[in-house]
Motif scaffolding. Sequence first.
Motif, PDB file in Angstrom:
ATOM      1  N   GLY A 182     -14.337   2.421 -10.764  1.00  0.00           N
ATOM      2  CA  GLY A 182     -12.969   3.461 -11.637  1.00  0.00           C
ATOM      3  C   GLY A 182     -12.200   2.992 -10.493  1.00  0.00           C
ATOM      4  O   GLY A 182     -10.381   4.004 -10.527  1.00  0.00           O
ATOM      5  N   PHE A 183     -12.198   2.506  -9.236  1.00  0.00           N
ATOM      6  CA  PHE A 183     -11.619   2.379  -7.871  1.00  0.00           C
ATOM      7  C   PHE A 183     -10.664   0.880  -8.120  1.00  0.00           C
ATOM      8  O   PHE A 183     -11.173  -0.702  -8.148  1.00  0.00           O
ATOM      9  CB  PHE A 183     -12.261   2.547  -6.862  1.00  0.00           C
ATOM     10  N   SER A 184     -10.129   0.864  -7.169  1.00  0.00           N
ATOM     11  CA  SER A 184      -9.363  -0.732  -6.509  1.00  0.00           C
ATOM     12  C   SER A 184      -8.528  -0.346  -5.712  1.00  0.00           C
ATOM     13  O   SER A 184      -7.945   0.459  -5.280  1.00  0.00           O
ATOM     14  CB  SER A 184      -8.494  -1.244  -7.752  1.00  0.00           C
ATOM     15  N   LEU A 185      -8.442  -1.880  -4.576  1.00  0.00           N
ATOM     16  CA  LEU A 185      -8.499  -1.417  -3.135  1.00  0.00           C
ATOM     17  C   LEU A 185      -7.215  -2.005  -3.473  1.00  0.00           C
ATOM     18  O   LEU A 185      -6.236  -3.264  -4.707  1.00  0.00           O
ATOM     19  CB  LEU A 185      -9.077  -2.585  -2.612  1.00  0.00           C
ATOM     20  N   ILE A 186      -5.881  -1.342  -3.163  1.00  0.00           N
ATOM     21  CA  ILE A 186      -4.217  -2.043  -2.964  1.00  0.00           C
ATOM     22  C   ILE A 186      -4.231  -2.636  -1.843  1.00  0.00           C
ATOM     23  O   ILE A 186      -3.379  -3.199  -1.879  1.00  0.00           O
ATOM     24  CB  ILE A 186      -3.488  -0.283  -2.703  1.00  0.00           C
ATOM     25  N   LYS A 187      -4.067  -2.413  -0.597  1.00  0.00           N
ATOM     26  CA  LYS A 187      -3.976  -2.718   0.778  1.00  0.00           C
ATOM     27  C   LYS A 187      -5.293  -2.166   2.089  1.00  0.00           C
ATOM     28  O   LYS A 187      -5.629  -1.054   1.714  1.00  0.00           O
ATOM     29  CB  LYS A 187      -2.581  -2.820   1.240  1.00  0.00           C
ATOM     30  N   GLU A 188      -5.361  -2.896   2.722  1.00  0.00           N
ATOM     31  CA  GLU A 188      -6.155  -3.391   3.933  1.00  0.00           C
ATOM     32  C   GLU A 188      -5.030  -3.520   5.440  1.00  0.00           C
ATOM     33  O   GLU A 188      -4.447  -4.839   5.175  1.00  0.00           O
ATOM     34  CB  GLU A 188      -7.405  -3.240   4.444  1.00  0.00           C
ATOM     35  N   GLU A 189      -5.646  -3.416   6.347  1.00  0.00           N
ATOM     36  CA  GLU A 189      -5.337  -2.911   7.577  1.00  0.00           C
ATOM     37  C   GLU A 189      -5.798  -3.103   8.187  1.00  0.00           C
ATOM     38  O   GLU A 189      -6.695  -1.886   9.088  1.00  0.00           O
ATOM     39  CB  GLU A 189      -3.444  -2.296   7.784  1.00  0.00           C
ATOM     40  N   LYS A 190      -5.945  -3.798   9.093  1.00  0.00           N
ATOM     41  CA  LYS A 190      -6.931  -3.792  10.670  1.00  0.00           C
ATOM     42  C   LYS A 190      -5.986  -4.162  11.352  1.00  0.00           C
ATOM     43  O   LYS A 190      -5.210  -5.703  11.863  1.00  0.00           O
ATOM     44  CB  LYS A 190      -8.205  -5.353  10.647  1.00  0.00           C
TER      45      LYS A 190
END
Length: 401
Positions: free
Chosen positions: A374-382
């Motif tokens: 039920g969850f999805s990744l929108i954006k990630e930042e390192k």
Amino acid sequence: MELIHRNLLIGIHDALQETFFEDRKYADKVIERLLKANRKWGSEDRKVVSQIFYDIIRWKKRLEYYMGEGAKPGNIYKMILAYCLWTKTHYKKFEEFDGIKNADILNKLKKNTVPTKAVEYSIPEWLAETLEKELGSKWEREMEALNEQAPTILRANTLKTSAKELVSDLNDENVESFQIRNYPDAIQLAEKKNVFLTSAFKDGLFEVQDASSQKIGELLDVHEGMRVVDACAGAGGKTLHLAALMKNKGQIIAMDIHGWKLAELKRRAKRAGAHNIETREITDTKVIKRLHEKADRLLIDAPCSGLGVLKRNPDSKWKIDQDFIDRIKKEQQQILQDYSKIIKKGGKMIYATCSILPSENNEQVETFLKNNDGFSLIKEEKIMPSEGFDGFYMALIQRNT
């Protein structure tokens, strides 16, 4: 070659003794107490003491190699001598301290070589292995950056001022600073100063918060009128940023397992003029269950190894081990699993750490998403330490409708 006065030397010795051997106290608390106890020291003396204290903690393993022995309660002065000889600063002959020999140290310095990468970057051997395993060849670049002194970054409290106005106000108090490009609320001090004595601080115009940390509040995409939960709030640096971004409208529920941290958050919120914050101590699982599907936004600033912030907390690399990291990774996954239920369908959350290890960051998110359809990744930042500020990871995740 500059001299260092005996009373300063004794102060540094006692502070290092506390940090390394007496209950392994946190360096920032130790130096704070030392400076408070010696209010007669001038600003330059205080600066020298702080610099040598933190440098020796940072370079402990390398200095032990020059000394030819590990740090022990009885040889702190020898470690200070090794530091002074290595850096060629603040050196004074040590005849007044019995048993200090410098010939072996000088011989090793002349060779200008060290036996391992762990000694070169002054970290435990296990940590060098872990960094190389997880980051590959770029780990050395990151450790080089983490051994630099951290700049002092402030976040202008936009409930009361702006970054531009804060620069001007601090300048009136003889504190020189400048705005940072692409960080709307951040300013950087031109040189380290005790900003907590300024009227600007007492009036709640700013908080000390690294530029990378400020990115988290912006990424969470909060709006006025929302219900937002900061699930691992601590003393509330990011909570206060969220309150400012929401212009004091809506509700922020700040939670933590430590009540004393939430008490500090209340004091900071009062000074900042942040009125939309409610604190809740996590005493049992019911505290979390009562919030299931109640929040528009959720921040999980998860407990972590802290390897991204060694610039400002160099003592932590001597206080953790691989077992600690293994334990904290299990805790991170459990927190993600349990706390993610707080978000409403269609809501968003951030999972963030101040670590640079993929196993604490994107790999944790990948495991969570794999186990939760039920969850999805929108954006990630390192953000890596070599980019100039603290190392941080943040992932914006949406709960699907």
